[in-house]
Every structure is written in structure tokens, then in C-alpha cells.
Design a protein around this motif. Structure first.
Motif, PDB file in Angstrom:
ATOM      1  N   LEU A 123      -7.667  -7.179  11.647  1.00  0.00           N
ATOM      2  CA  LEU A 123      -7.245  -5.807  11.552  1.00  0.00           C
ATOM      3  C   LEU A 123      -6.204  -5.580  10.531  1.00  0.00           C
ATOM      4  O   LEU A 123      -6.747  -4.737   9.523  1.00  0.00           O
ATOM      5  N   GLU A 124      -4.944  -5.930  10.542  1.00  0.00           N
ATOM      6  CA  GLU A 124      -3.937  -5.721   9.516  1.00  0.00           C
ATOM      7  C   GLU A 124      -3.788  -6.613   8.523  1.00  0.00           C
ATOM      8  O   GLU A 124      -3.181  -6.593   7.612  1.00  0.00           O
ATOM      9  N   GLY A 125      -4.557  -8.028   8.629  1.00  0.00           N
ATOM     10  CA  GLY A 125      -4.298  -8.962   7.704  1.00  0.00           C
ATOM     11  C   GLY A 125      -2.895  -9.941   7.950  1.00  0.00           C
ATOM     12  O   GLY A 125      -2.171  -9.559   8.675  1.00  0.00           O
ATOM     13  N   ASP A 126      -2.885 -11.151   7.122  1.00  0.00           N
ATOM     14  CA  ASP A 126      -2.017 -12.125   7.467  1.00  0.00           C
ATOM     15  C   ASP A 126      -0.503 -11.588   6.664  1.00  0.00           C
ATOM     16  O   ASP A 126       0.596 -12.145   6.683  1.00  0.00           O
ATOM     17  N   GLY A 127      -0.680 -10.579   5.922  1.00  0.00           N
ATOM     18  CA  GLY A 127       0.683 -10.235   5.117  1.00  0.00           C
ATOM     19  C   GLY A 127       0.479 -10.719   3.849  1.00  0.00           C
ATOM     20  O   GLY A 127      -0.104 -11.927   3.313  1.00  0.00           O
ATOM     21  N   TYR A 128       0.949 -10.115   2.539  1.00  0.00           N
ATOM     22  CA  TYR A 128       0.885 -10.114   1.230  1.00  0.00           C
ATOM     23  C   TYR A 128       1.527 -11.635   1.047  1.00  0.00           C
ATOM     24  O   TYR A 128       2.598 -11.816   1.591  1.00  0.00           O
ATOM     25  N   LEU A 129       1.032 -12.432   0.469  1.00  0.00           N
ATOM     26  CA  LEU A 129       1.250 -13.737   0.009  1.00  0.00           C
ATOM     27  C   LEU A 129       1.538 -14.633   1.191  1.00  0.00           C
ATOM     28  O   LEU A 129       1.881 -16.023   0.917  1.00  0.00           O
ATOM     29  N   HIS A 130       0.846 -14.261   2.323  1.00  0.00           N
ATOM     30  CA  HIS A 130       0.898 -15.259   3.424  1.00  0.00           C
ATOM     31  C   HIS A 130      -0.452 -15.566   4.009  1.00  0.00           C
ATOM     32  O   HIS A 130      -0.539 -15.937   5.041  1.00  0.00           O
ATOM     33  N   GLY A 131      -1.683 -15.256   3.213  1.00  0.00           N
ATOM     34  CA  GLY A 131      -2.801 -15.703   3.555  1.00  0.00           C
ATOM     35  C   GLY A 131      -3.029 -17.147   3.391  1.00  0.00           C
ATOM     36  O   GLY A 131      -2.653 -17.793   2.469  1.00  0.00           O
ATOM     37  N   THR A 132      -3.338 -17.938   4.638  1.00  0.00           N
ATOM     38  CA  THR A 132      -3.311 -19.317   4.647  1.00  0.00           C
ATOM     39  C   THR A 132      -4.352 -19.952   3.780  1.00  0.00           C
ATOM     40  O   THR A 132      -3.981 -20.916   2.851  1.00  0.00           O
ATOM     41  N   SER A 133      -5.292 -19.325   3.872  1.00  0.00           N
ATOM     42  CA  SER A 133      -6.416 -20.085   2.888  1.00  0.00           C
ATOM     43  C   SER A 133      -6.401 -19.763   1.416  1.00  0.00           C
ATOM     44  O   SER A 133      -6.475 -20.612   0.682  1.00  0.00           O
ATOM     45  N   VAL A 134      -5.877 -18.682   1.269  1.00  0.00           N
ATOM     46  CA  VAL A 134      -5.695 -18.100  -0.197  1.00  0.00           C
ATOM     47  C   VAL A 134      -4.463 -19.079  -0.800  1.00  0.00           C
ATOM     48  O   VAL A 134      -4.656 -19.783  -1.889  1.00  0.00           O
ATOM     49  N   GLN A 135      -3.562 -19.158  -0.133  1.00  0.00           N
ATOM     50  CA  GLN A 135      -2.302 -19.845  -0.493  1.00  0.00           C
ATOM     51  C   GLN A 135      -2.541 -21.319  -0.614  1.00  0.00           C
ATOM     52  O   GLN A 135      -1.708 -22.019  -1.482  1.00  0.00           O
ATOM     53  N   SER A 136      -3.169 -21.860   0.373  1.00  0.00           N
ATOM     54  CA  SER A 136      -3.607 -23.420   0.028  1.00  0.00           C
ATOM     55  C   SER A 136      -4.724 -23.798  -0.664  1.00  0.00           C
ATOM     56  O   SER A 136      -4.873 -24.875  -0.772  1.00  0.00           O
ATOM     57  N   GLY A 137      -5.211 -22.756  -1.380  1.00  0.00           N
ATOM     58  CA  GLY A 137      -6.260 -23.260  -2.217  1.00  0.00           C
ATOM     59  C   GLY A 137      -7.805 -23.552  -1.438  1.00  0.00           C
ATOM     60  O   GLY A 137      -8.428 -24.085  -2.206  1.00  0.00           O
ATOM     61  N   GLN A 138      -7.889 -23.195  -0.319  1.00  0.00           N
ATOM     62  CA  GLN A 138      -9.161 -23.710   0.291  1.00  0.00           C
ATOM     63  C   GLN A 138     -10.421 -23.068   0.050  1.00  0.00           C
ATOM     64  O   GLN A 138     -11.529 -23.348   0.197  1.00  0.00           O
ATOM     65  N   VAL A 139     -10.283 -21.752  -0.529  1.00  0.00           N
ATOM     66  CA  VAL A 139     -11.528 -20.955  -1.202  1.00  0.00           C
ATOM     67  C   VAL A 139     -11.347 -20.900  -2.893  1.00  0.00           C
ATOM     68  O   VAL A 139     -10.517 -20.738  -3.359  1.00  0.00           O
ATOM     69  N   PRO A 140     -12.446 -21.467  -3.304  1.00  0.00           N
ATOM     70  CA  PRO A 140     -12.644 -21.693  -4.714  1.00  0.00           C
ATOM     71  C   PRO A 140     -12.560 -20.130  -5.453  1.00  0.00           C
ATOM     72  O   PRO A 140     -13.067 -19.078  -4.845  1.00  0.00           O
ATOM     73  N   TYR A 141     -11.841 -20.308  -6.404  1.00  0.00           N
ATOM     74  CA  TYR A 141     -12.025 -18.898  -7.459  1.00  0.00           C
ATOM     75  C   TYR A 141     -11.414 -17.818  -6.826  1.00  0.00           C
ATOM     76  O   TYR A 141     -11.853 -16.462  -6.855  1.00  0.00           O
ATOM     77  N   THR A 142     -10.441 -17.551  -5.969  1.00  0.00           N
ATOM     78  CA  THR A 142      -9.921 -16.388  -5.420  1.00  0.00           C
ATOM     79  C   THR A 142      -9.213 -15.527  -6.231  1.00  0.00           C
ATOM     80  O   THR A 142      -8.963 -14.280  -6.099  1.00  0.00           O
ATOM     81  N   TYR A 143      -9.112 -15.907  -7.487  1.00  0.00           N
ATOM     82  CA  TYR A 143      -8.516 -15.008  -8.581  1.00  0.00           C
ATOM     83  C   TYR A 143      -9.552 -14.277  -9.238  1.00  0.00           C
ATOM     84  O   TYR A 143      -9.309 -13.503 -10.118  1.00  0.00           O
ATOM     85  N   ALA A 144     -10.752 -14.879  -9.198  1.00  0.00           N
ATOM     86  CA  ALA A 144     -12.051 -14.265 -10.078  1.00  0.00           C
ATOM     87  C   ALA A 144     -13.069 -13.872  -9.143  1.00  0.00           C
ATOM     88  O   ALA A 144     -12.876 -12.883  -8.661  1.00  0.00           O
ATOM     89  N   ASP A 145     -14.014 -14.378  -8.880  1.00  0.00           N
ATOM     90  CA  ASP A 145     -15.329 -14.044  -8.213  1.00  0.00           C
ATOM     91  C   ASP A 145     -15.116 -13.937  -6.631  1.00  0.00           C
ATOM     92  O   ASP A 145     -15.679 -13.049  -5.993  1.00  0.00           O
ATOM     93  N   SER A 146     -13.983 -14.599  -6.243  1.00  0.00           N
ATOM     94  CA  SER A 146     -13.589 -14.556  -4.608  1.00  0.00           C
ATOM     95  C   SER A 146     -12.603 -13.746  -4.252  1.00  0.00           C
ATOM     96  O   SER A 146     -11.903 -14.104  -3.192  1.00  0.00           O
ATOM     97  N   ILE A 147     -12.084 -12.808  -5.330  1.00  0.00           N
ATOM     98  CA  ILE A 147     -10.652 -12.132  -5.054  1.00  0.00           C
ATOM     99  C   ILE A 147     -10.860 -11.128  -3.804  1.00  0.00           C
ATOM    100  O   ILE A 147      -9.851 -10.940  -3.346  1.00  0.00           O
ATOM    101  N   PHE A 148     -11.919 -10.968  -3.354  1.00  0.00           N
ATOM    102  CA  PHE A 148     -11.797 -10.074  -2.204  1.00  0.00           C
ATOM    103  C   PHE A 148     -11.507 -10.836  -0.941  1.00  0.00           C
ATOM    104  O   PHE A 148     -11.029 -10.245   0.080  1.00  0.00           O
TER     105      PHE A 148
END
Length: 386
Positions: A253-278
Motif C-alpha cells: 500500500l505505502e511502499g518500501d520508502g524512497y531509496l529503499h526499494g529492495t529490487s530497485v536498489q539491488s538492480g534485480q529489475v532491468p532498465y528501472t531508469y528507463a522503460d521499467s521506471i514504474f
């Protein structure tokens, strides 16, 4: 002139763009801060936005009706660039759809051609002599106009942008008062073609896979299989989608918090700065943040449709309708591919994803919308259309 511009400006649209800019920069920073190769992307995005706002405000000094008269020339230039890609284009993410300009800046003609197609179709419709679209006089020629860039972009391959051309064609036809009988025939044809294609793809999947492998295009099937036949798709084919769905779902509901997304910060999802930014929005800001972003898109499109409902120019309505459809499809396709209901394509999330070409074209598109509002009462259209 300046008084007219200030009086005709839609400040709500400008405010929405500023909010989307802030969201974009913060999300890109979160997605790239641990990656030294892309850690400066958020700064580049600031430059892109600065240039985008500059171009937008420059466009406010030009009557869109004067710019529209050159749309046939825009079209042939756009098609020429798409053809040139096959000889001089650079390949990024398996798609030969880019020109790398001096300074390492990438330019994607497929993005530009979406706006060009909207302008040319609107110009074409402005020349007609009757209110309802005729099959052989308007619909078929417009179909050919759309088919050329559609096929060229599909061959790159760029499935996302190629489908966007079809969506633009359909919506512009709808705003152009297509005959319901023709619309029904088109709908039936689409259902038959889509259904038979889907059946053939599933029934002869092995043969299709073998043929695509012989052409070294297996990655096309990987993206489609991840949605239609996930049980037959490879782990590599479903990795992007599975990781995206997992990351967005973990935001709750509220998210993991800014700069605290586990998958985002560990690079598990490709292209999170571009096509996968959602994914950044979904994981770090949760359902509330994702819903807020969708609401901003709703407000932006609502404001554009409101402008279309309050202007005299039918041509302006076509342009705004096409631009609204372009944004709406991109939002649906981009988010849909990350939650598992659409194939993974290289289409950006408007105003949020990193990318200079996409952002500048989107800002120019908004510039056209605002120009339509500002200069709607100046009757120069009849002169330039002769």
C-alpha cells in the motif's frame, strides 16, 4: 502577442508537467544512484527537461495552423529517417532504431514519427469535403499513410511504437467521424485477424519458433511467450516481467520508502531508469504512489480533452485527440508490460522515463496542444489549407 499567450496558457498543464518532472528526476536518481555507469542520468534528465520547456515555450509563439501546412514534408522526412536506420542506424536492446548523435546522445525517429503521423493525418482530414469519412477517399489513404511507418518500425523491431501508430490511426478516424458501418467492419476484421493469429501462433508455435531462430529473432518470441505462453517461455524470457511484478507487488500500500526499494536498489529489475521506471514508483511508493501518478496522467489528458471540447477548429480536435491517444496508449502499454498483462516492449512512460527523444517529442506535443488553445480564434486555416 505576449498577452495572447499568457491569456491562453493552460497553467494546470504546466503545473502537471512540473510535478511529473520532479517525479521523473527523483525516480531516475533512485534507480541509478548505485550504478556508476548511469549515476548522472538524473542530471542529464534535468537538462532534457530544461530544453523541453524551452522548446515548449518557443512553440507558443507559433500558430499551429502555420506549422501544420508543412506536415506532408514532415511525413516524408520521418519516413526517410526510418528507412535510413536500416543503413546507418545503431542497435540498442536488439532494436536497430537509433541514431547516436555527437556527444553520445541517442535519437529515436520512431518517437518523432508518432507526432508527425498525428499532424499528417489531421492535415489530410482537414482537406476533406464531407463530414463523415469515406472508405476510399479518406480511410484507406489514411491507412496507407499509417501502414508505411508501422511496418518500418515493426521491422526494427519496435513492437510498442509500431502499435502506437495503429492506435493513433484508429482514434483520429474516430474523431474524424468514421461511419459506424465502417467502424464495425474494421472491428470485425481486427477480431478475426487477431483471433486467427493467436490460434495460429499457439497451434504452430514450434514451427514459428524454428523460423524465428533461423532469422536470429528469437527475442521477439520471448517477449510474446512471457505473456501468452508463460509455461513454455524460458526463464530468461520471463525474468524481466516476473521481477517487475514481484517488485511492484512488494510495495504493497505505502511502499518500501524512497531509496529503499529492495529490487530497485539491488538492480534485480532491468532498465528501472528507463522503460521499467514504474517499478520504482510501485516498489518505493506503493499503491498510493502508483495511483497518484495515474491520477496525474488522468488530469493531463482530461485537460487536453477539455481544450478540444472548447475550440472551434476541427483540425485542432484531431491533433489533440491523436496526442491524447498517444499518451494514453504509452501509459497503458508501459505499465501493462510491467504487471504482466502486455508483452515487454521498449516503450517509455511519458514524462517519467529517462530519454531525451521521448521527452522532447512529448513536450513538443504539449506545445501543439497549447498553441491550438491560444490561436483557435485566428482564422488563417482556410488560407493555408488551399
Amino acid at each position: 502577442m505576449l498577452k495572447r499567450i499568457i491569456k491562453g496558457l493552460d497553467f494546470i498543464i504546466l503545473l502537471l508537467l512540473l510535478i511529473l518532472m520532479i517525479i521523473s528526476i527523483f525516480c531516475i536518481y533512485s534507480a541509478t544512484r548505485t550504478n556508476p555507469d548511469y549515476s548522472q542520468s538524473y542530471i542529464k534528465m534535468m537538462y532534457f527537461y530544461g530544453l523541453g520547456f524551452m522548446v515548449l515555450f518557443i512553440m507558443l509563439f507559433f500558430n499551429y495552423k502555420l506549422l501544420l501546412r508543412f506536415s506532408p514534408m514532415y511525413y516524408f522526412i520521418g519516413v526517410g529517417l526510418l528507412v535510413l536506420l536500416f543503413f546507418k542506424g545503431d542497435t540498442i536492446n536488439n532494436a536497430q532504431g537509433w541514431f547516436i548523435l555527437p556527444g553520445g546522445i541517442g535519437f529515436q525517429p520512431a518517437e518523432l514519427c508518432k507526432l508527425i503521423l498525428i499532424l499528417f493525418l489531421s492535415y489530410f482530414l482537414s482537406k476533406r469535403e464531407v463530414e463523415t469519412l469515406r472508405l476510399f477517399k479518406e480511410i484507406l489513404p489514411m491507412g496507407v499513410i499509417t501502414l508505411v511507418p508501422f511496418l518500418l518500425v515493426l521491422m526494427q523491431p519496435d513492437l510498442g511504437n509500431s502499435i502506437a501508430y495503429l492506435v493513433i490511426f484508429i482514434v483520429v478516424c474516430w474523431f474524424g467521424h468514421i461511419n459506424y458501418k465502417h467502424a464495425l467492419i474494421g472491428l470485425v476484421i481486427m477480431i478475426i485477424v487477431s483471433g486467427s493469429s493467436l490460434w495460429s501462433y499457439i497451434e504452430y508455435h514450434a514451427e514459428v519458433k524454428q523460423f524465428m531462430a533461423s532469422k536470429h529473432k528469437e527475442y521477439w518470441l520471448d517477449r510474446v511467450d512471457a505473456v501468452l505462453l508463460p509455461e513454455q517461455a524460458s526463464e530468461k524470457a520471463t525474468y524481466h516481467m516476473k521481477q517487475s511484478v514481484k517488485a511492484i507487488g512488494s510495495g504493497s500500500l505505502e511502499g518500501d520508502g524512497y531509496l529503499h526499494g529492495t529490487s530497485v536498489q539491488s538492480g534485480q529489475v532491468p532498465y528501472t531508469y528507463a522503460d521499467s521506471i514504474f517499478v520504482v514508483v510501485g516498489e518505493e511508493f506503493g499503491f498510493i504512489g502508483a495511483s497518484a501518478l495515474l491520477f496525474l496522467y488522468f488530469l493531463l489528458i482530461y485537460r487536453m480533452i477539455t481544450i478540444a471540447l472548447n475550440i472551434r477548429s476541427q483540425t485542432g480536435i484531431y491533433i489533440i485527440g491523436g496526442i491524447s491517444a498517444m499518451f494514453l496508449f504509452q501509459v497503458f502499454e508501459n505499465i501493462g508490460m510491467l504487471i504482466g498483462i502486455m508483452p515487454i516492449t521498449g516503450i517509455t512512460l511519458p514524462f517519467i522515463s529517462y530519454g531525451g527523444t521521448s521527452l522532447l517529442i512529448n513536450m513538443v506535443s504539449i506545445g501543439f496542444v497549447l498553441s491550438i488553445k491560444i490561436y483557435d480564434d485566428i482564422d488563417v486555416e482556410d488560407i493555408i489549407m488551399r
